[in-house]
Design a protein around this motif. Structure first.
Motif, PDB file in Angstrom:
ATOM      1  N   GLY A   1       0.797  -1.216   0.000  1.00  0.00           N
ATOM      2  CA  GLY A   1       0.000   0.000   0.000  1.00  0.00           C
ATOM      3  C   GLY A   1       0.829   1.265   0.000  1.00  0.00           C
ATOM      4  N   HIS A   2       2.094   1.148   0.377  1.00  0.00           N
ATOM      5  CA  HIS A   2       3.014   2.280   0.407  1.00  0.00           C
ATOM      6  C   HIS A   2       2.411   3.443   1.187  1.00  0.00           C
ATOM      7  CE1 HIS A   2       6.856   3.746  -0.734  1.00  0.00           C
ATOM      8  NE2 HIS A   2       6.394   4.826  -1.341  1.00  0.00           N
ATOM      9  N   GLN A   3       1.805   3.116   2.313  1.00  0.00           N
ATOM     10  CA  GLN A   3       1.283   4.140   3.219  1.00  0.00           C
ATOM     11  C   GLN A   3       2.224   4.246   4.420  1.00  0.00           C
ATOM     12  OE1 GLN A   3      -2.756   3.488   4.380  1.00  0.00           O
ATOM     13  NE2 GLN A   3      -3.544   3.505   2.289  1.00  0.00           N
ATOM     14  N   VAL A   4       2.545   5.457   4.777  1.00  0.00           N
ATOM     15  CA  VAL A   4       3.449   5.668   5.904  1.00  0.00           C
ATOM     16  C   VAL A   4       2.738   6.509   6.955  1.00  0.00           C
ATOM     17  CG1 VAL A   4       5.673   6.578   6.658  1.00  0.00           C
ATOM     18  CG2 VAL A   4       5.456   5.578   4.369  1.00  0.00           C
ATOM     19  N   GLU A   5       2.763   6.031   8.190  1.00  0.00           N
ATOM     20  CA  GLU A   5       2.173   6.772   9.301  1.00  0.00           C
ATOM     21  C   GLU A   5       3.290   7.405  10.119  1.00  0.00           C
ATOM     22  OE1 GLU A   5      -0.879   4.959  11.604  1.00  0.00           O
ATOM     23  OE2 GLU A   5      -1.553   3.682   9.958  1.00  0.00           O
ATOM     24  N   TYR A   6       3.043   8.644  10.508  1.00  0.00           N
ATOM     25  CA  TYR A   6       4.028   9.393  11.284  1.00  0.00           C
ATOM     26  C   TYR A   6       3.439   9.760  12.636  1.00  0.00           C
ATOM     27  CZ  TYR A   6       6.072   9.938   6.632  1.00  0.00           C
ATOM     28  OH  TYR A   6       6.585   9.697   5.382  1.00  0.00           O
ATOM     29  N   ARG A   7       4.303  10.070  13.556  1.00  0.00           N
ATOM     30  CA  ARG A   7       3.836  10.539  14.865  1.00  0.00           C
ATOM     31  C   ARG A   7       3.068  11.845  14.702  1.00  0.00           C
ATOM     32  NH1 ARG A   7       8.524  10.786  19.085  1.00  0.00           N
ATOM     33  NH2 ARG A   7       6.705  11.266  20.391  1.00  0.00           N
TER      34      ARG A   7
ATOM     35  N   LYS B   1      -0.580  10.770   8.085  1.00  0.00           N
ATOM     36  CA  LYS B   1      -0.430   9.561   7.269  1.00  0.00           C
ATOM     37  C   LYS B   1      -0.363   9.972   5.809  1.00  0.00           C
ATOM     38  CE  LYS B   1      -3.836   6.566   6.574  1.00  0.00           C
ATOM     39  NZ  LYS B   1      -4.794   5.468   6.806  1.00  0.00           N
ATOM     40  N   ILE B   2       0.636   9.452   5.092  1.00  0.00           N
ATOM     41  CA  ILE B   2       0.791   9.757   3.668  1.00  0.00           C
ATOM     42  C   ILE B   2       0.640   8.468   2.871  1.00  0.00           C
ATOM     43  CG2 ILE B   2       2.293  10.689   1.873  1.00  0.00           C
ATOM     44  CD1 ILE B   2       3.689  12.360   3.963  1.00  0.00           C
ATOM     45  N   ASP B   3      -0.300   8.479   1.945  1.00  0.00           N
ATOM     46  CA  ASP B   3      -0.494   7.376   1.007  1.00  0.00           C
ATOM     47  C   ASP B   3       0.223   7.774  -0.285  1.00  0.00           C
ATOM     48  OD1 ASP B   3      -1.333   5.533  -0.870  1.00  0.00           O
ATOM     49  OD2 ASP B   3      -3.424   5.545  -0.229  1.00  0.00           O
ATOM     50  N   PHE B   4       1.466   7.319  -0.425  1.00  0.00           N
ATOM     51  CA  PHE B   4       2.278   7.719  -1.572  1.00  0.00           C
ATOM     52  C   PHE B   4       1.727   7.139  -2.873  1.00  0.00           C
ATOM     53  CE2 PHE B   4       5.164   8.326   1.959  1.00  0.00           C
ATOM     54  CZ  PHE B   4       5.841   9.486   1.625  1.00  0.00           C
ATOM     55  N   LEU B   5       1.173   5.942  -2.813  1.00  0.00           N
ATOM     56  CA  LEU B   5       0.689   5.295  -4.020  1.00  0.00           C
ATOM     57  C   LEU B   5      -0.491   6.050  -4.614  1.00  0.00           C
ATOM     58  CD1 LEU B   5       1.043   2.837  -5.885  1.00  0.00           C
ATOM     59  CD2 LEU B   5      -0.594   1.623  -4.449  1.00  0.00           C
ATOM     60  N   ASN B   6      -1.442   6.417  -3.779  1.00  0.00           N
ATOM     61  CA  ASN B   6      -2.648   7.107  -4.251  1.00  0.00           C
ATOM     62  C   ASN B   6      -2.574   8.622  -4.090  1.00  0.00           C
ATOM     63  OD1 ASN B   6      -4.264   4.686  -4.918  1.00  0.00           O
ATOM     64  ND2 ASN B   6      -4.092   4.285  -2.720  1.00  0.00           N
TER      65      ASN B   6
END
Length: 237
Positions: free
Chosen positions: A132-138, A142-147
């Motif tokens: 999903g290439h989603q990255v969650e940060y503190r 949350k960034i969904d790079f794919l979409n």
């Protein structure tokens, strides 16, 4: 070779014709750019599965083109150059090129290397889509790079196209300092002029929407007198 779209950036017409004709016979679609600047413009106007770049190009050299492409894309890049010096090869590879092929080379070797890089890239793409290439940060980002979507907690953040492009570029290269000039040329795809505060204005708006306006930044840090860097820490909460 299966049908793929290749960008060929080569200023020697004879070499370009040979490569284009060969790759076309192999079933590829080839776009030929004769200068570095033309190559950058062509890269931003279509989707390519692989890029072949000569180093000694007019208007923008191959090193600069490699750097600009790699900042915005993971597409396989191969340098094709008459330069055999190790420091040239190391520099090209450090800028993000996946391979360095010294002229003259056989067309069959070129074809084999292209196939190898395409197989590796497809595996990478498959893994990225599966994850999903989603990255969650503190702090809730949350960034969904794919979409290409951004969330603060459960709510999607309504970013403009340029704000989104700035955030994705910075976040793809965490802790790397980007000058305002780099950001402007990469996102707006134009040469920066003195006194242009476009990047500053967009970064301020982006921070406001991300609620990153405290004295101590949690996502986008200002490097005073130089530019900006993304410092978001991965992890929920």
């Amino acid at each position: 070779m299966e049908s793929i779209h290749i960008l060929l950036v080569e200023d020697d017409p004879e070499i370009a014709r040979v490569l284009r004709d060969y790759l076309t016979r192999e079933g590829c679609t080839v776009t030929w750019s004769s200068t570095g600047l033309e190559g950058w413009e062509d890269f931003n106007q279509a989707a390519y599965q692989l890029v072949l770049i000569d180093l000694m190009l007019p208007e923008m050299d191959g090193f600069a083109l490699c750097r600009k492409i790699r900042l915005s894309s993971d597409v396989p890049m191969m340098i094709i150059s008459a330069h055999q010096e190790d420091h040239q090869k190391v520099r090209g590879l450090n800028l993000g090129a996946d391979d360095y092929l010294t002229k003259p080379f056989s067309l069959s070797e070129l074809s084999a290397r292209i196939q190898s890089h395409l197989r590796r890239y497809r595996r990478f793409q498959g893994e990225r889509e599966e994850n999903g290439h989603q990255v969650e940060y503190r702090h809730g980002l949350k960034i969904d790079f794919l979409n290409q979507r951004v969330f603060a907690g459960a709510e999607e953040v309504p970013l403009t196209a340029k704000e989104l492009a700035l955030l994705l570029l910075l976040a793809r290269h965490p802790n790397r300092m980007f000058s305002k000039k780099e950001l402007y040329e990469q996102v707006w795809q134009q040469a920066e002029v003195d006194g242009n505060n476009t990047v500053t204005v967009h970064i301020k708006s982006l921070r406001t929407k991300l609620k990153d306006t405290a004295k101590e930044a949690v996502y986008i840090q200002t490097v005073w007198g130089s530019g900006y860097r993304f410092i978001g820490e991965q992890g929920e909460g």
